[in-house]
Design a protein around this motif. Structure first.
Motif, PDB file in Angstrom:
ATOM      1  N   UNK A  50      17.471  11.429  -2.346  1.00 34.99           N
ATOM      2  CA  UNK A  50      17.271  11.677  -3.770  1.00 34.99           C
ATOM      3  C   UNK A  50      16.360  10.632  -4.411  1.00 34.99           C
ATOM      4  N   UNK A  51      16.535   9.363  -4.038  1.00 33.44           N
ATOM      5  CA  UNK A  51      15.758   8.285  -4.637  1.00 33.44           C
ATOM      6  C   UNK A  51      14.550   7.957  -3.772  1.00 33.44           C
ATOM      7  N   UNK A  52      13.395   7.810  -4.411  1.00 33.43           N
ATOM      8  CA  UNK A  52      12.181   7.433  -3.697  1.00 33.43           C
ATOM      9  C   UNK A  52      12.101   5.908  -3.636  1.00 33.43           C
ATOM     10  N   UNK A  53      12.474   5.345  -2.488  1.00 33.88           N
ATOM     11  CA  UNK A  53      12.466   3.900  -2.322  1.00 33.88           C
ATOM     12  C   UNK A  53      11.223   3.506  -1.549  1.00 33.88           C
ATOM     13  N   UNK A  54      10.235   2.976  -2.270  1.00 36.03           N
ATOM     14  CA  UNK A  54       8.944   2.647  -1.687  1.00 36.03           C
ATOM     15  C   UNK A  54       8.506   1.262  -2.153  1.00 36.03           C
ATOM     16  N   UNK A  55       7.611   0.637  -1.384  1.00 35.89           N
ATOM     17  CA  UNK A  55       7.069  -0.665  -1.752  1.00 35.89           C
ATOM     18  C   UNK A  55       5.903  -0.463  -2.711  1.00 35.89           C
ATOM     19  N   UNK A  56       6.030  -1.005  -3.911  1.00 40.36           N
ATOM     20  CA  UNK A  56       5.126  -0.669  -5.003  1.00 40.36           C
ATOM     21  C   UNK A  56       3.692  -1.124  -4.860  1.00 40.36           C
ATOM     22  N   UNK A  57       3.435  -2.219  -4.151  1.00 44.30           N
ATOM     23  CA  UNK A  57       2.075  -2.752  -4.081  1.00 44.30           C
ATOM     24  C   UNK A  57       1.249  -2.152  -2.942  1.00 44.30           C
ATOM     25  N   UNK A  58       1.859  -1.323  -2.113  1.00 43.78           N
ATOM     26  CA  UNK A  58       1.112  -0.657  -1.046  1.00 43.78           C
ATOM     27  C   UNK A  58       0.458   0.606  -1.583  1.00 43.78           C
ATOM     28  N   UNK A  59      -0.684   0.971  -0.997  1.00 37.81           N
ATOM     29  CA  UNK A  59      -1.269   2.267  -1.319  1.00 37.81           C
ATOM     30  C   UNK A  59      -0.510   3.355  -0.542  1.00 37.81           C
ATOM     31  N   UNK A  60      -0.744   4.602  -0.925  1.00 42.94           N
ATOM     32  CA  UNK A  60      -0.089   5.713  -0.230  1.00 42.94           C
ATOM     33  C   UNK A  60      -0.463   5.695   1.254  1.00 42.94           C
ATOM     34  N   UNK A  61      -1.727   5.520   1.535  1.00 48.33           N
ATOM     35  CA  UNK A  61      -2.193   5.530   2.921  1.00 48.33           C
ATOM     36  C   UNK A  61      -1.574   4.378   3.719  1.00 48.33           C
ATOM     37  N   UNK A  94      -4.360  13.378  -0.457  1.00 47.84           N
ATOM     38  CA  UNK A  94      -5.597  12.756   0.019  1.00 47.84           C
ATOM     39  C   UNK A  94      -6.409  12.159  -1.129  1.00 47.84           C
ATOM     40  N   UNK A  95      -6.414  12.812  -2.280  1.00 49.01           N
ATOM     41  CA  UNK A  95      -7.244  12.332  -3.391  1.00 49.01           C
ATOM     42  C   UNK A  95      -6.688  11.068  -4.040  1.00 49.01           C
ATOM     43  N   UNK A  96      -5.427  10.742  -3.747  1.00 46.64           N
ATOM     44  CA  UNK A  96      -4.826   9.506  -4.297  1.00 46.64           C
ATOM     45  C   UNK A  96      -4.409   8.565  -3.168  1.00 46.64           C
ATOM     46  N   UNK A  97      -5.002   8.725  -1.997  1.00 51.60           N
ATOM     47  CA  UNK A  97      -4.582   7.958  -0.816  1.00 51.60           C
ATOM     48  C   UNK A  97      -4.715   6.459  -1.019  1.00 51.60           C
ATOM     49  N   UNK A  98      -5.725   6.026  -1.796  1.00 52.48           N
ATOM     50  CA  UNK A  98      -5.978   4.594  -1.975  1.00 52.48           C
ATOM     51  C   UNK A  98      -5.333   4.041  -3.244  1.00 52.48           C
ATOM     52  N   UNK A  99      -4.546   4.841  -3.932  1.00 57.35           N
ATOM     53  CA  UNK A  99      -3.842   4.376  -5.137  1.00 57.35           C
ATOM     54  C   UNK A  99      -2.555   3.658  -4.755  1.00 57.35           C
ATOM     55  N   UNK A 100      -2.253   2.557  -5.447  1.00 62.16           N
ATOM     56  CA  UNK A 100      -0.990   1.859  -5.187  1.00 62.16           C
ATOM     57  C   UNK A 100       0.159   2.712  -5.717  1.00 62.16           C
ATOM     58  N   UNK A 101       1.303   2.589  -5.079  1.00 60.53           N
ATOM     59  CA  UNK A 101       2.449   3.429  -5.422  1.00 60.53           C
ATOM     60  C   UNK A 101       3.027   3.056  -6.780  1.00 60.53           C
ATOM     61  N   UNK A 102       3.113   1.756  -7.064  1.00 57.10           N
ATOM     62  CA  UNK A 102       3.611   1.319  -8.359  1.00 57.10           C
ATOM     63  C   UNK A 102       5.123   1.170  -8.386  1.00 57.10           C
TER      64      UNK A 102
END
Length: 478
Positions: A50-61, A94-102
């Protein structure tokens, strides 16, 4: 929709092998007509939590690449890149692959995109071939939707549900059953996983420029305040020669653990949350991300304490011997690292960082009072406190720093040499007399004290690993 608390997540945890208490649930699970053993559940099923637990400073890729590296080993970097690119294309990332997750602190991708990143992380562990994008992806979506619709209708219509069960039974009696699509078994070795986690941790924190500056300058800021307060150490007892040195040693023993604690409380909880999710998928064990974080913060601790030690030692005018400066740096480094390690030990078993913060502060205060010998001589304490002092790092660091600074030091009293019969303020004509009075036999224990001080570091690392093993048990029982 099912009501909250009806057991939806527990059912999914049981089927996907994330529920470790396997003796507490019953039933059978079949895949392609073949019954699965409970220990095979995790190797076959995944679901997005249910919860999206991700590291915020990494990009999606980057986030997905590190997940693929943790799940796969016997494949080339080119294969992993194609697999990640295919998953991103299939989920319109793909179009947001280089965006940081936040995160909640700074803005990144949208909530829907975060959800798709979590789905992509699970698909990367799936044995389906996702390295090429074609019309089969839409067909798979339709097939998945059709099956989910059948299962949903079965609960609403008992006749359909009965026929579904009959179809399952017929499949079980088939001679040539389809193979079970287990997840990839090509996961890296423990050392390789540790290296991947260290790289991911470093990459994530390296983008927080403000955080890096603060981690390197915290001790220096403390040193600036200390230097402005002391200005320059003197040898005249009437001008605070003894008091200023004792106060400086006290601050160098008691303050660094707080700085280490602040770093761990601020940085490690997000890593802990990610490890709680990923370890359930079998990507790695919690203690591995703990070791990766320890290896990550050590260089920062060494550089930060080196800056502080260089500034404060030569600015206030401590013993000018270069070898003694090296000893001073080596001793001050340990309380700083211990503060961070002790925080990690408590973060393993205590969920609330604020409680951990308070716990480390109380332990440090108690250690300074009982062990340092600077507030009250250890010899004057009750026997229980004398025994407890040997369990504190403050005892060994205080004794080493006192010998390092006071040995060979001669004091004056009002500009003249100290002579018998002078007032209480000029009781110590030489530094060695202060050592013998405050820390009896400290000079003969100098090397032993130094080794005992550094023995706290591996001991706390082991204790932290044990703490995160206990965390596994605690999370299972929740």
């Amino acid at each position: 929709n099912c009501l909250t608390g009806s057991g939806k997540t527990t059912l999914l945890d049981a089927i996907s092998g994330r529920l470790r208490q396997k003796g507490n649930f019953f039933g059978e699970v079949y895949m392609n007509g073949q019954e699965l053993k409970k220990e095979q559940f995790q190797d076959c099923f995944s679901y997005v939590q249910q919860n999206d637990t991700l590291l915020g400073y990494l990009t999606i890729q980057e986030s997905l690449t590190y997940t693929a590296l943790l799940a796969l080993q016997k494949h080339s970097n080119d294969f992993i890149k194609k697999k990640v690119d295919a998953v991103m294309a299939e989920l319109s990332l793909s179009h947001v692959a280089t965006n940081v997750i936040g995160s909640h602190i700074f803005r990144g991708i949208s909530g829907g995109e975060r959800r798709r990143v979590s789905i992509a992380a699970q698909l990367l562990q799936d044995p389906m071939d996702l390295t090429s994008v074609d019309t089969q992806s839409k067909e798979r979506e339709l097939e998945t939707y059709r099956r989910v619709h059948i299962i949903t209708s079965a609960y609403k219509n008992s006749e359909i549900f009965r026929k579904t069960l009959e179809a399952i039974e017929r499949t079980k009696r088939m001679k040539d059953l389809p193979a079970i699509p287990f997840k990839s078994k090509d996961s890296p070795s423990a050392v390789s996983k540790l290296w991947i986690l260290l790289r991911r941790t470093t990459r994530n924190f390296s983008r927080d420029k403000t955080g890096i500056i603060m981690r390197l300058s915290q001790n220096l800021l403390f040193g600036l305040f200390l230097a402005l307060f002391l200005l320059r150490l003197k040898n005249d007892l009437l001008k605070g020669a003894l008091q200023d040195r004792v106060g400086l040693i006290y601050q160098c023993v008691s303050a660094p653990p707080y700085i280490g604690m602040l770093n761990a409380v601020a940085l490690f909880p997000p890593l802990r949350a990610v490890s709680d999710h990923e370890s359930k998928d079998g990507l790695y064990q919690k203690w591995q991300i703990l070791l990766a974080y320890i290896l990550h913060f050590l260089p920062f601790s060494i550089i930060s304490v080196a800056i502080f030690s260089t500034f404060i030692y030569w600015t206030v005018g401590m013993n000018p011997d270069v070898s003694r400066f090296g000893c001073f740096f080596a001793v001050v480094l340990v309380p700083h690292i211990i503060g961070e390690l002790l925080t990690l030990v408590l973060l393993g078993v205590v969920q609330n960082p604020n409680v951990v913060n308070s716990g480390v502060m109380l332990l440090n205060v108690a250690g300074v009072l009982v062990g340092s010998g600077l507030v009250r001589r250890t010899e004057d304490m009750p026997t229980p406190f004398k025994v407890l002092s040997y369990l504190t790092f403050q005892k060994y660091s205080s004794e080493v720093l006192a010998v390092n600074e006071f040995y060979g030091l001669n004091f004056t009293c009002g500009g003249s040499n100290v002579s018998p019969g002078v007032g209480a303020s000029c009781v110590f004509p030489q530094g060695i007399q202060f050592i013998e009075t405050t820390f009896p036999d400290a000079m003969s224990r100098f090397t032993t004290d130094f080794l005992m001080l550094y023995a706290f570091l591996p001991a706390l690392v082991i204790l932290a690993i044990v703490s995160f093993k206990i965390r596994d048990i605690i999370i299972v029982r929740q």
